[in-house]
Design a protein around this motif. Sequence first.
Motif, PDB file in Angstrom:
ATOM      1  N   VAL A 249       0.839  -1.202   0.000  1.00 20.92           N
ATOM      2  CA  VAL A 249       0.000   0.000   0.000  1.00 20.92           C
ATOM      3  C   VAL A 249       0.876   1.254   0.000  1.00 20.92           C
ATOM      4  CG1 VAL A 249      -1.695   1.317   1.335  1.00 20.92           C
ATOM      5  CG2 VAL A 249      -1.976  -1.147   1.045  1.00 20.92           C
ATOM      6  N   ALA A 250       1.951   1.247   0.764  1.00 19.60           N
ATOM      7  CA  ALA A 250       2.861   2.399   0.783  1.00 19.60           C
ATOM      8  C   ALA A 250       3.493   2.611  -0.595  1.00 19.60           C
ATOM      9  CB  ALA A 250       3.938   2.201   1.840  1.00 19.60           C
ATOM     10  N   ALA A 251       3.826   1.524  -1.276  1.00 16.87           N
ATOM     11  CA  ALA A 251       4.446   1.632  -2.598  1.00 16.87           C
ATOM     12  C   ALA A 251       3.461   2.177  -3.636  1.00 16.87           C
ATOM     13  CB  ALA A 251       4.975   0.262  -3.042  1.00 16.87           C
ATOM     14  N   LEU A 252       2.173   1.949  -3.427  1.00 16.74           N
ATOM     15  CA  LEU A 252       1.179   2.476  -4.354  1.00 16.74           C
ATOM     16  C   LEU A 252       1.132   3.998  -4.305  1.00 16.74           C
ATOM     17  CD1 LEU A 252      -1.662  -0.101  -3.767  1.00 16.74           C
ATOM     18  CD2 LEU A 252      -0.264   0.139  -5.821  1.00 16.74           C
ATOM     19  N   GLY A 253       1.513   4.559  -3.184  1.00 19.57           N
ATOM     20  CA  GLY A 253       1.608   6.011  -3.057  1.00 19.57           C
ATOM     21  C   GLY A 253       0.308   6.659  -2.631  1.00 19.57           C
ATOM     22  N   PRO A 254       0.394   7.928  -2.272  1.00 19.30           N
ATOM     23  CA  PRO A 254      -0.776   8.633  -1.755  1.00 19.30           C
ATOM     24  C   PRO A 254      -1.812   8.966  -2.826  1.00 19.30           C
ATOM     25  CG  PRO A 254       1.082  10.132  -1.921  1.00 19.30           C
ATOM     26  CD  PRO A 254       1.599   8.758  -2.240  1.00 19.30           C
ATOM     27  N   ASP A 255      -1.432   8.909  -4.088  1.00 20.06           N
ATOM     28  CA  ASP A 255      -2.357   9.258  -5.169  1.00 20.06           C
ATOM     29  C   ASP A 255      -3.183   8.067  -5.642  1.00 20.06           C
ATOM     30  OD1 ASP A 255      -1.422  11.870  -5.119  1.00 20.06           O
ATOM     31  OD2 ASP A 255       0.174  11.413  -6.556  1.00 20.06           O
ATOM     32  N   TRP A 256      -2.921   6.883  -5.100  1.00 18.01           N
ATOM     33  CA  TRP A 256      -3.645   5.689  -5.514  1.00 18.01           C
ATOM     34  C   TRP A 256      -5.092   5.799  -5.076  1.00 18.01           C
ATOM     35  CZ3 TRP A 256      -5.246   1.120  -2.568  1.00 18.01           C
ATOM     36  CH2 TRP A 256      -5.731   0.089  -3.388  1.00 18.01           C
ATOM     37  N   ASP A 257      -6.009   5.636  -6.017  1.00 16.90           N
ATOM     38  CA  ASP A 257      -7.435   5.742  -5.742  1.00 16.90           C
ATOM     39  C   ASP A 257      -8.100   4.412  -6.116  1.00 16.90           C
ATOM     40  OD1 ASP A 257     -10.123   6.353  -5.529  1.00 16.90           O
ATOM     41  OD2 ASP A 257     -10.039   8.069  -6.886  1.00 16.90           O
ATOM     42  N   PRO A 258      -8.375   3.563  -5.126  1.00 19.65           N
ATOM     43  CA  PRO A 258      -8.934   2.246  -5.449  1.00 19.65           C
ATOM     44  C   PRO A 258     -10.291   2.315  -6.138  1.00 19.65           C
ATOM     45  CG  PRO A 258      -8.905   2.599  -3.070  1.00 19.65           C
ATOM     46  CD  PRO A 258      -8.175   3.740  -3.696  1.00 19.65           C
ATOM     47  N   VAL A 259     -11.098   3.325  -5.826  1.00 14.50           N
ATOM     48  CA  VAL A 259     -12.404   3.462  -6.476  1.00 14.50           C
ATOM     49  C   VAL A 259     -12.213   3.776  -7.963  1.00 14.50           C
ATOM     50  CG1 VAL A 259     -14.561   4.766  -6.518  1.00 14.50           C
ATOM     51  CG2 VAL A 259     -13.532   4.131  -4.322  1.00 14.50           C
ATOM     52  N   ALA A 260     -11.296   4.675  -8.268  1.00 13.11           N
ATOM     53  CA  ALA A 260     -11.021   5.003  -9.671  1.00 13.11           C
ATOM     54  C   ALA A 260     -10.467   3.789 -10.412  1.00 13.11           C
ATOM     55  CB  ALA A 260     -10.046   6.170  -9.759  1.00 13.11           C
ATOM     56  N   VAL A 261      -9.608   3.027  -9.746  1.00 11.83           N
ATOM     57  CA  VAL A 261      -9.047   1.829 -10.372  1.00 11.83           C
ATOM     58  C   VAL A 261     -10.159   0.834 -10.684  1.00 11.83           C
ATOM     59  CG1 VAL A 261      -7.560  -0.170  -9.970  1.00 11.83           C
ATOM     60  CG2 VAL A 261      -6.769   2.111  -9.343  1.00 11.83           C
ATOM     61  N   LEU A 262     -11.095   0.662  -9.760  1.00  9.48           N
ATOM     62  CA  LEU A 262     -12.211  -0.251  -9.987  1.00  9.48           C
ATOM     63  C   LEU A 262     -13.070   0.231 -11.151  1.00  9.48           C
ATOM     64  CD1 LEU A 262     -13.840  -2.735  -9.233  1.00  9.48           C
ATOM     65  CD2 LEU A 262     -15.019  -1.360  -7.515  1.00  9.48           C
ATOM     66  N   ARG A 263     -13.341   1.529 -11.202  1.00 13.81           N
ATOM     67  CA  ARG A 263     -14.132   2.071 -12.324  1.00 13.81           C
ATOM     68  C   ARG A 263     -13.427   1.808 -13.654  1.00 13.81           C
ATOM     69  NH1 ARG A 263     -14.733   7.255  -9.428  1.00 13.81           N
ATOM     70  NH2 ARG A 263     -16.514   6.961  -8.079  1.00 13.81           N
ATOM     71  N   GLU A 264     -12.117   2.038 -13.688  1.00 17.13           N
ATOM     72  CA  GLU A 264     -11.356   1.808 -14.918  1.00 17.13           C
ATOM     73  C   GLU A 264     -11.367   0.333 -15.303  1.00 17.13           C
ATOM     74  OE1 GLU A 264      -7.538   3.498 -14.091  1.00 17.13           O
ATOM     75  OE2 GLU A 264      -8.333   5.539 -14.007  1.00 17.13           O
ATOM     76  N   GLU A 265     -11.273  -0.545 -14.319  1.00 17.32           N
ATOM     77  CA  GLU A 265     -11.317  -1.981 -14.593  1.00 17.32           C
ATOM     78  C   GLU A 265     -12.680  -2.375 -15.156  1.00 17.32           C
ATOM     79  OE1 GLU A 265     -11.416  -5.960 -11.957  1.00 17.32           O
ATOM     80  OE2 GLU A 265      -9.720  -4.636 -11.562  1.00 17.32           O
ATOM     81  N   GLU A 266     -13.746  -1.822 -14.572  1.00 17.35           N
ATOM     82  CA  GLU A 266     -15.091  -2.116 -15.066  1.00 17.35           C
ATOM     83  C   GLU A 266     -15.282  -1.580 -16.487  1.00 17.35           C
ATOM     84  OE1 GLU A 266     -17.532  -0.486 -11.979  1.00 17.35           O
ATOM     85  OE2 GLU A 266     -17.524  -2.360 -10.857  1.00 17.35           O
ATOM     86  N   ALA A 267     -14.758  -0.393 -16.769  1.00 22.18           N
ATOM     87  CA  ALA A 267     -14.859   0.168 -18.113  1.00 22.18           C
ATOM     88  C   ALA A 267     -14.099  -0.703 -19.114  1.00 22.18           C
ATOM     89  CB  ALA A 267     -14.323   1.600 -18.136  1.00 22.18           C
ATOM     90  N   ALA A 268     -12.925  -1.182 -18.719  1.00 23.17           N
ATOM     91  CA  ALA A 268     -12.141  -2.053 -19.603  1.00 23.17           C
ATOM     92  C   ALA A 268     -12.874  -3.362 -19.844  1.00 23.17           C
ATOM     93  CB  ALA A 268     -10.765  -2.316 -18.988  1.00 23.17           C
ATOM     94  N   HIS A 269     -13.502  -3.915 -18.799  1.00 21.41           N
ATOM     95  CA  HIS A 269     -14.259  -5.163 -18.940  1.00 21.41           C
ATOM     96  C   HIS A 269     -15.426  -4.963 -19.905  1.00 21.41           C
ATOM     97  CE1 HIS A 269     -17.227  -8.263 -17.772  1.00 21.41           C
ATOM     98  NE2 HIS A 269     -16.157  -9.014 -17.622  1.00 21.41           N
ATOM     99  N   ALA A 270     -16.157  -3.839 -19.732  1.00 20.17           N
ATOM    100  CA  ALA A 270     -17.288  -3.554 -20.614  1.00 20.17           C
ATOM    101  C   ALA A 270     -16.824  -3.386 -22.057  1.00 20.17           C
ATOM    102  CB  ALA A 270     -18.014  -2.296 -20.134  1.00 20.17           C
ATOM    103  N   LEU A 271     -15.713  -2.695 -22.255  1.00 21.35           N
ATOM    104  CA  LEU A 271     -15.187  -2.485 -23.605  1.00 21.35           C
ATOM    105  C   LEU A 271     -14.738  -3.803 -24.233  1.00 21.35           C
ATOM    106  CD1 LEU A 271     -14.435  -0.481 -25.815  1.00 21.35           C
ATOM    107  CD2 LEU A 271     -12.224  -0.185 -24.684  1.00 21.35           C
ATOM    108  N   LEU A 272     -14.122  -4.652 -23.426  1.00 21.06           N
ATOM    109  CA  LEU A 272     -13.630  -5.935 -23.928  1.00 21.06           C
ATOM    110  C   LEU A 272     -14.759  -6.784 -24.497  1.00 21.06           C
ATOM    111  CD1 LEU A 272     -11.249  -7.946 -24.180  1.00 21.06           C
ATOM    112  CD2 LEU A 272     -11.839  -8.747 -21.893  1.00 21.06           C
ATOM    113  N   TYR A 273     -15.915  -6.747 -23.839  1.00 21.40           N
ATOM    114  CA  TYR A 273     -17.027  -7.594 -24.275  1.00 21.40           C
ATOM    115  C   TYR A 273     -18.106  -6.829 -25.026  1.00 21.40           C
ATOM    116  CZ  TYR A 273     -14.717 -11.039 -21.437  1.00 21.40           C
ATOM    117  OH  TYR A 273     -13.785 -11.895 -20.929  1.00 21.40           O
ATOM    118  N   SER A 274     -17.832  -5.591 -25.440  1.00 16.67           N
ATOM    119  CA  SER A 274     -18.807  -4.828 -26.214  1.00 16.67           C
ATOM    120  C   SER A 274     -18.671  -5.204 -27.688  1.00 16.67           C
ATOM    121  CB  SER A 274     -18.588  -3.328 -26.033  1.00 16.67           C
ATOM    122  OG  SER A 274     -17.358  -2.934 -26.610  1.00 16.67           O
ATOM    123  N   GLY A 275     -19.727  -5.070 -28.398  1.00 10.56           N
ATOM    124  CA  GLY A 275     -19.680  -5.300 -29.834  1.00 10.56           C
ATOM    125  C   GLY A 275     -19.553  -6.752 -30.242  1.00 10.56           C
TER     126      GLY A 275
END
Length: 85
Positions: free
Chosen positions: A30-56
């Motif tokens: 967690v310390a190595a991830l740094g103070p700017d690490w935002d787990p909520v944003a990471v989850l949103r980005e992962e969900e967006a990537a998942h949706a894009l992967l299976y779209s179309g």
Amino acid sequence: MNHDPGPRSDLVGFSIDLTVEEARRRAEVVAALGPDWDPVAVLREEEAAHALLYSGLDEEQQRIHAMLVEAGVLPGEVPGRASSA
């Protein structure tokens, strides 16, 4: 002639509790991830990537995807997971 002496009585049981080391390791990650690490944003980005992967997907691809989800090979729709359709 080889004689088997049976169980060795000079062996001593040994165990070590790695709980403290695991907690330290996790804290370092967690310390190595740094103070700017935002787990909520990471989850949103992962969900967006998942949706894009299976779209179309065409009809056949959707059928295969559904079959793989049903078989447990791919994750299905779960709370917090973007739609794959």
